[in-house]
Design a protein around this motif. Structure first.
Motif, mmCIF file in Angstrom:
data_model
loop_
_atom_site.group_PDB
_atom_site.id
_atom_site.type_symbol
_atom_site.label_atom_id
_atom_site.label_comp_id
_atom_site.label_asym_id
_atom_site.label_seq_id
_atom_site.Cartn_x
_atom_site.Cartn_y
_atom_site.Cartn_z
ATOM 1 N N VAL A 54 -23.052 18.652 7.250
ATOM 2 C CA VAL A 54 -22.273 17.408 7.308
ATOM 3 C C VAL A 54 -21.872 17.115 8.750
ATOM 4 N N LEU A 55 -21.385 18.127 9.456
ATOM 5 C CA LEU A 55 -20.991 17.944 10.857
ATOM 6 C C LEU A 55 -22.200 17.575 11.726
ATOM 7 N N GLN A 56 -23.320 18.221 11.479
ATOM 8 C CA GLN A 56 -24.537 17.937 12.248
ATOM 9 C C GLN A 56 -24.976 16.495 12.024
ATOM 10 N N LYS A 57 -24.963 16.046 10.772
ATOM 11 C CA LYS A 57 -25.357 14.666 10.459
ATOM 12 C C LYS A 57 -24.384 13.680 11.103
ATOM 13 N N ALA A 58 -23.095 13.980 11.031
ATOM 14 C CA ALA A 58 -22.080 13.100 11.622
ATOM 15 C C ALA A 58 -22.292 12.968 13.128
ATOM 16 N N GLU A 59 -22.581 14.079 13.785
ATOM 17 C CA GLU A 59 -22.828 14.038 15.236
ATOM 18 C C GLU A 59 -24.074 13.224 15.550
ATOM 19 N N LYS A 60 -25.107 13.365 14.753
ATOM 20 C CA LYS A 60 -26.333 12.605 14.984
ATOM 21 C C LYS A 60 -26.112 11.112 14.760
ATOM 22 N N MET A 61 -25.287 10.777 13.767
ATOM 23 C CA MET A 61 -25.016 9.362 13.476
ATOM 24 C C MET A 61 -24.361 8.680 14.677
ATOM 25 N N LEU A 62 -23.427 9.369 15.321
ATOM 26 C CA LEU A 62 -22.698 8.777 16.441
ATOM 27 C C LEU A 62 -23.322 9.111 17.795
ATOM 28 N N GLY A 63 -24.311 9.996 17.758
ATOM 29 C CA GLY A 63 -25.092 10.431 18.902
ATOM 30 C C GLY A 63 -24.649 10.071 20.296
ATOM 31 N N PRO A 64 -25.208 9.009 20.864
ATOM 32 C CA PRO A 64 -24.954 8.694 22.278
ATOM 33 C C PRO A 64 -23.491 8.366 22.598
ATOM 34 N N LYS A 68 -18.703 12.634 26.185
ATOM 35 C CA LYS A 68 -17.284 12.581 26.550
ATOM 36 C C LYS A 68 -17.023 12.267 28.019
ATOM 37 N N ASP A 69 -17.987 12.562 28.869
ATOM 38 C CA ASP A 69 -17.763 12.347 30.300
ATOM 39 C C ASP A 69 -18.075 10.914 30.735
ATOM 40 N N ASP A 70 -18.550 10.079 29.825
ATOM 41 C CA ASP A 70 -18.886 8.698 30.157
ATOM 42 C C ASP A 70 -17.811 7.760 29.592
ATOM 43 N N PRO A 71 -16.976 7.172 30.453
ATOM 44 C CA PRO A 71 -15.889 6.307 29.979
ATOM 45 C C PRO A 71 -16.381 5.104 29.174
ATOM 46 N N LYS A 72 -17.568 4.588 29.509
ATOM 47 C CA LYS A 72 -18.101 3.446 28.760
ATOM 48 C C LYS A 72 -18.439 3.840 27.325
ATOM 49 N N MET A 73 -18.932 5.060 27.144
ATOM 50 C CA MET A 73 -19.249 5.523 25.791
ATOM 51 C C MET A 73 -17.970 5.764 24.998
ATOM 52 N N ASN A 74 -16.940 6.262 25.655
ATOM 53 C CA ASN A 74 -15.644 6.445 24.993
ATOM 54 C C ASN A 74 -15.077 5.100 24.546
ATOM 55 N N GLU A 75 -15.253 4.093 25.379
ATOM 56 C CA GLU A 75 -14.796 2.744 25.065
ATOM 57 C C GLU A 75 -15.559 2.191 23.859
ATOM 58 N N LEU A 76 -16.871 2.405 23.829
ATOM 59 C CA LEU A 76 -17.686 1.948 22.705
ATOM 60 C C LEU A 76 -17.355 2.724 21.432
ATOM 61 N N LEU A 77 -17.066 3.999 21.558
ATOM 62 C CA LEU A 77 -16.689 4.824 20.412
ATOM 63 C C LEU A 77 -15.413 4.269 19.777
ATOM 64 N N LYS A 78 -14.424 3.970 20.611
ATOM 65 C CA LYS A 78 -13.168 3.412 20.114
ATOM 66 C C LYS A 78 -13.401 2.034 19.491
ATOM 67 N N GLU A 112 -25.045 -1.572 18.318
ATOM 68 C CA GLU A 112 -26.206 -1.646 17.430
ATOM 69 C C GLU A 112 -27.490 -1.208 18.138
ATOM 70 N N GLU A 113 -27.589 -1.505 19.412
ATOM 71 C CA GLU A 113 -28.751 -1.049 20.185
ATOM 72 C C GLU A 113 -28.728 0.464 20.363
ATOM 73 N N LEU A 114 -27.574 1.004 20.736
ATOM 74 C CA LEU A 114 -27.451 2.446 20.968
ATOM 75 C C LEU A 114 -27.649 3.270 19.704
ATOM 76 N N LEU A 115 -27.106 2.782 18.589
ATOM 77 C CA LEU A 115 -27.141 3.538 17.342
ATOM 78 C C LEU A 115 -28.360 3.210 16.480
ATOM 79 N N SER A 116 -29.094 2.201 16.878
ATOM 80 C CA SER A 116 -30.287 1.758 16.130
ATOM 81 C C SER A 116 -29.969 1.461 14.669
#
Length: 144
Positions: A54-64, A68-78, A112-116
């Motif tokens: 379950v954890l592995q699938k969850a990580e793959k779903m949110l992948g890129p 954590k070191d990319d502030p733009k990705m943190n912003e998109l995650l939020k 949508e582009e990042l997560l396909s």
């Protein structure tokens, strides 16, 4: 303590006992007593399923978005989390994130582009939300 549903039927004793055990297992120490009716389905699924899978699938779903070191990705995650919390409502998301509608639409397109996947699709949205909840409960991510 975990509480199952109330029943006068002796034949249901085992089922009610299982409900009480499930509620007890879902209590994260925040309350003394939790009722089975208060336990959400997602919690049950993540606790009874194959946790590493379950954890592995969850990580793959949110992948890129988990870089954590990319502030733009943190912003998109939020942004994605807020969007899903708001049920895909643009107005609610815009207010929660304190951004313009055009900025929100840009972020959604980028997500949508990042997560396909189409994050407005109910099946995709549920899986993404389940991924968030799974990783948040496991304390593998935080939304800041």
């Amino acid at each position: 303590m975990g509480l199952g549903t109330i029943s006068d039927e002796l034949e249901q004793a085992h089922e009610v006992f299982q409900e009480a055990l499930t509620a007890l297992n879902m209590n994260e120490g925040t309350r003394d007593v939790i009722k089975f009716e208060e336990v959400d389905l997602l919690s049950i699924l993540t606790h009874t399923g194959s946790t590493p899978a379950v954890l592995q699938k969850a990580e793959k779903m949110l992948g890129p978005l988990l870089m954590k070191d990319d502030p733009k990705m943190n912003e998109l995650l939020k942004t994605l989390y807020v969007f899903l919390q708001c049920g895909g409502n643009l107005e609610c998301s815009m207010k929660e994130l304190n951004i313009s509608m055009s900025g929100l639409r840009y972020r959604i397109k980028r997500l949508e582009e990042l997560l396909s996947c189409q994050i407005r699709n109910p099946k995709s949205a549920f899986q993404l939300y389940a991924s968030f909840e799974t990783l948040l409960k496991a304390k593998m991510i935080s939304i800041g």
